[in-house]
Every structure is written in C-alpha cells, then in structure tokens.
Design a protein around this motif. Structure first.
Motif, mmCIF file in Angstrom:
data_model
loop_
_atom_site.group_PDB
_atom_site.id
_atom_site.type_symbol
_atom_site.label_atom_id
_atom_site.label_comp_id
_atom_site.label_asym_id
_atom_site.label_seq_id
_atom_site.Cartn_x
_atom_site.Cartn_y
_atom_site.Cartn_z
ATOM 1 N N GLU A 174 27.078 -9.177 0.299
ATOM 2 C CA GLU A 174 28.242 -9.102 -0.593
ATOM 3 C C GLU A 174 27.825 -9.304 -2.044
ATOM 4 N N LEU A 175 26.884 -10.221 -2.274
ATOM 5 C CA LEU A 175 26.377 -10.433 -3.634
ATOM 6 C C LEU A 175 25.698 -9.178 -4.163
ATOM 7 N N LEU A 176 24.869 -8.549 -3.351
ATOM 8 C CA LEU A 176 24.153 -7.351 -3.786
ATOM 9 C C LEU A 176 25.114 -6.193 -4.059
ATOM 10 N N GLU A 177 26.120 -6.062 -3.218
ATOM 11 C CA GLU A 177 27.110 -5.001 -3.443
ATOM 12 C C GLU A 177 27.861 -5.223 -4.748
ATOM 13 N N ALA A 178 28.159 -6.482 -5.048
ATOM 14 C CA ALA A 178 28.833 -6.787 -6.320
ATOM 15 C C ALA A 178 27.920 -6.470 -7.497
ATOM 16 N N ALA A 179 26.605 -6.758 -7.353
ATOM 17 C CA ALA A 179 25.661 -6.506 -8.435
ATOM 18 C C ALA A 179 25.515 -5.016 -8.717
ATOM 19 N N LEU A 180 25.593 -4.204 -7.678
ATOM 20 C CA LEU A 180 25.472 -2.762 -7.877
ATOM 21 C C LEU A 180 26.617 -2.201 -8.710
ATOM 22 N N GLN A 181 27.743 -2.899 -8.692
ATOM 23 C CA GLN A 181 28.919 -2.449 -9.435
ATOM 24 C C GLN A 181 29.051 -3.104 -10.805
ATOM 25 N N ASP A 182 28.183 -4.080 -11.100
ATOM 26 C CA ASP A 182 28.376 -4.894 -12.307
ATOM 27 C C ASP A 182 27.026 -5.091 -13.002
ATOM 28 N N GLU A 183 26.829 -4.424 -14.129
ATOM 29 C CA GLU A 183 25.554 -4.500 -14.847
ATOM 30 C C GLU A 183 25.292 -5.908 -15.362
ATOM 31 N N ASP A 184 26.340 -6.616 -15.822
ATOM 32 C CA ASP A 184 26.158 -7.983 -16.309
ATOM 33 C C ASP A 184 25.658 -8.897 -15.193
ATOM 34 N N LEU A 185 26.177 -8.701 -13.987
ATOM 35 C CA LEU A 185 25.731 -9.508 -12.848
ATOM 36 C C LEU A 185 24.283 -9.192 -12.511
ATOM 37 N N ARG A 186 23.891 -7.935 -12.569
ATOM 38 C CA ARG A 186 22.495 -7.575 -12.301
ATOM 39 C C ARG A 186 21.565 -8.268 -13.287
ATOM 40 N N GLU A 187 21.955 -8.295 -14.561
ATOM 41 C CA GLU A 187 21.128 -8.961 -15.575
ATOM 42 C C GLU A 187 21.044 -10.459 -15.305
ATOM 43 N N GLU A 188 22.137 -11.047 -14.826
ATOM 44 C CA GLU A 188 22.139 -12.467 -14.502
ATOM 45 C C GLU A 188 21.188 -12.773 -13.352
ATOM 46 N N LEU A 189 21.175 -11.926 -12.335
ATOM 47 C CA LEU A 189 20.378 -12.189 -11.134
ATOM 48 C C LEU A 189 18.885 -12.191 -11.413
ATOM 49 N N VAL A 190 18.430 -11.430 -12.405
ATOM 50 C CA VAL A 190 16.987 -11.334 -12.654
ATOM 51 C C VAL A 190 16.492 -12.362 -13.681
ATOM 52 N N ARG A 191 17.394 -13.161 -14.255
ATOM 53 C CA ARG A 191 16.956 -14.124 -15.268
ATOM 54 C C ARG A 191 16.189 -15.292 -14.665
ATOM 55 N N GLY A 192 16.447 -15.617 -13.402
ATOM 56 C CA GLY A 192 15.744 -16.724 -12.780
ATOM 57 C C GLY A 192 16.380 -17.119 -11.471
ATOM 58 N N ARG A 193 15.697 -18.006 -10.715
ATOM 59 C CA ARG A 193 16.214 -18.429 -9.418
ATOM 60 C C ARG A 193 17.522 -19.191 -9.550
ATOM 61 N N VAL A 194 17.628 -20.014 -10.582
ATOM 62 C CA VAL A 194 18.863 -20.783 -10.763
ATOM 63 C C VAL A 194 20.047 -19.834 -10.908
ATOM 64 N N GLN A 195 19.885 -18.794 -11.726
ATOM 65 C CA GLN A 195 20.983 -17.854 -11.946
ATOM 66 C C GLN A 195 21.312 -17.076 -10.669
ATOM 67 N N LEU A 196 20.280 -16.727 -9.895
ATOM 68 C CA LEU A 196 20.502 -16.005 -8.642
ATOM 69 C C LEU A 196 21.327 -16.862 -7.676
ATOM 70 N N TYR A 197 20.925 -18.122 -7.502
ATOM 71 C CA TYR A 197 21.621 -18.998 -6.561
ATOM 72 C C TYR A 197 23.001 -19.383 -7.104
ATOM 73 N N ARG A 198 23.130 -19.462 -8.395
ATOM 74 C CA ARG A 198 24.433 -19.754 -8.989
ATOM 75 C C ARG A 198 25.416 -18.611 -8.711
ATOM 76 N N ALA A 199 24.941 -17.380 -8.855
ATOM 77 C CA ALA A 199 25.794 -16.221 -8.567
ATOM 78 C C ALA A 199 26.139 -16.172 -7.081
ATOM 79 N N PHE A 200 25.155 -16.468 -6.229
ATOM 80 C CA PHE A 200 25.432 -16.499 -4.794
ATOM 81 C C PHE A 200 26.485 -17.564 -4.474
ATOM 82 N N THR A 201 26.394 -18.710 -5.123
ATOM 83 C CA THR A 201 27.353 -19.800 -4.879
ATOM 84 C C THR A 201 28.777 -19.363 -5.192
ATOM 85 N N ARG A 202 28.945 -18.589 -6.249
ATOM 86 C CA ARG A 202 30.287 -18.091 -6.583
ATOM 87 C C ARG A 202 30.816 -17.205 -5.459
#
Length: 262
Positions: A34-62
């Motif tokens: 579900e997180l990956l599908e959301a990232a494919l639709q949202d460029e800002d989310l994709r940029e967030e996911l690649v900034r670091g592990r904290v940002q990746l897990y933070r997005a997953f937590t949401r």
C-alpha cells in the motif's frame, strides 16, 4: 541513486518490520504494498522515501496507523493472523512499534521518536511497557538449532534468563528434527548453516510439517531468506545480534504464536 534502487536495498528490512508488527507475512507485505502504491501516485512521497530510513519508516507508520484504525472498527484492511487478533487489543500498537524500531530495526531512541512523532523519553517508556506486557505471556520450551558452541551457549542463557526452558540444542538438520519430534517445544530458534553442511531451512521445513510452531531465524545470511521468491520467515534476526533484539523477537513470536510455512 534512483528511487527503485534505494527501495530495493531497504525494502527487505521494512518488510521484516511490517511482518513482525502484524505477525503475518501476508499482512505485513500488504501494508508495504500500500505504501509503494501510494508512492507511485505521489512524487513528494517518493522523494521522502529515498531521503533515509527514518523517513521511509515514518511514511510506512502513517500508512499502517490509518489502516490500523480502520481495522479496529471492523474494516477489511489486511489483518494480522486470526490467532493473534484478540491479543492485539490488549497490547497497544505504539508499544510494539517502539520495541521493534529500537531492537529489531536498530534505530536509536531519537530516530524511533522521529518515526513515531514522539519524544525520545516517550519511546523509552513505551519500550519498557511493551516488554512487560509481552513477557506476561506464559513461559515456554525452546529448541535451539545452532552449530556454533559460543552462540548456542549465549542463546541458552538468554532463553533461560527470560524464564523459558531450553528443550534441546541441535547442531544438524537430523538432530533438530529428532529433538522436535521427541520434545515438541513451543518455539524454535534456528541458524540456516549447520555443522554437517545441512540446512537449518530444511530442518525448519521438517519441523513445520510436524506442527505449527513459531520460528525465529538467527543468521549471518539474511539475504538467503529475504528473496521474495518464496514465503519468508516472519521473524528474522541478523548475526551478530544484540541480545535485546533476540529478546524482543522472542516476545513477538510468542505473542503472535504462529508462523508462516516456508
């Protein structure tokens, strides 16, 4: 580094976390998907996911928190294994998240606090409470499959300190399956590379053919299990390990009480 390449490196560990959080490979992978599908639709989310592990897990937590709310009200979001469902209600999800982030995923308390949008001291308190709540479960007997004597002794001492009983320690596939058939322990801790060049993975397959029992793989070769090509273990600890990581994983495995077949 490209988005896909960064995710390819980090996703196996996010999936491990998701499986431990939900107690199910199926459910954990569904949340990651579900997180990956959301990232494919949202460029800002994709940029967030690649900034670091904290940002990746933070997005997953949401993603997980929103879906968990729906689940609590009877939604059909991918649910944890049915056997753990009633126990989930007794242990707040925030406690499990804090515990897993600081042990299994090796985040600092400050990093875990950022993932969970809390203060570091709040994370410390949640971890303490999570351990107390999960360890309130009944003690059990444990089969250790490990061919390195020092590591086997370390695991034996750790299991005993947690109030559990070591049913047996096996060093080969044959001795492991024979010990399980004879003693029927409640939990298995298994390496994947054993003394006679046999495989701990094969030993676990033999064991799971006899009974459904939680299995924790403790290995220096996690890549052999995190391939995405076959059902994967819900519980996986990488060597060299921290004792707190093993302790937390044992608590999680006993809490959920089930394992997916390999």
């Amino acid at each position: 580094m490209a988005f896909r390449q960064i995710l390819a490196e980090r996703l196996p560990f996010l999936r491990r976390y998701a499986r431990a959080l939900t107690g199910s490979q199926h459910s954990g992978d569904a949340y990651v998907r579900e997180l990956l599908e959301a990232a494919l639709q949202d460029e800002d989310l994709r940029e967030e996911l690649v900034r670091g592990r904290v940002q990746l897990y933070r997005a997953f937590t949401r993603i997980w928190s929103n879906a968990h709310v729906e689940l609590a009200y009877g939604g059909d979001v991918a649910a944890p294994e049915a056997g753990a469902n009633s126990r989930l209600g007794r242990i707040p999800p925030e406690h499990r998240q804090a515990l897993l982030l600081t042990t299994l995923e090796d985040f600092s308390e400050a990093e875990a606090a950022e993932v969970l949008d809390l203060q570091p001291e709040e994370v410390t308190a949640l971890v303490i409470r999570a351990v107390e709540e999960i360890e309130a479960e009944s003690a059990c007997s444990v089969l250790i499959i490990e061919d390195e004597p020092l590591i086997a002794m370390q695991l034996e001492e750790l299991v005993t300190d947690l109030g559990h009983t070591v049913a047996a320690t096996a060093t080969t596939r044959t001795s492991a399956t024979e010990a399980f058939a004879r003693l029927r322990p409640n939990l298995v801790l298994a390496d994947i590379q054993l003394a006679d060049a046999s495989s701990g993975i094969d030993a676990v397959e033999d064991i799971l053919a006899m009974a459904s029992v939680p299995v924790i793989f403790i290995t220096a070769y996690p890549e052999r299990l995190l391939t995405g090509e076959r059902p994967e273990p819900t519980y996986l600890v990488t060597k060299p390990f921290q004792e707190e990581t093993v302790r937390a994983t044992i608590s999680q495995a006993l809490f959920f009480g089930t394992t997916a077949p390999l």
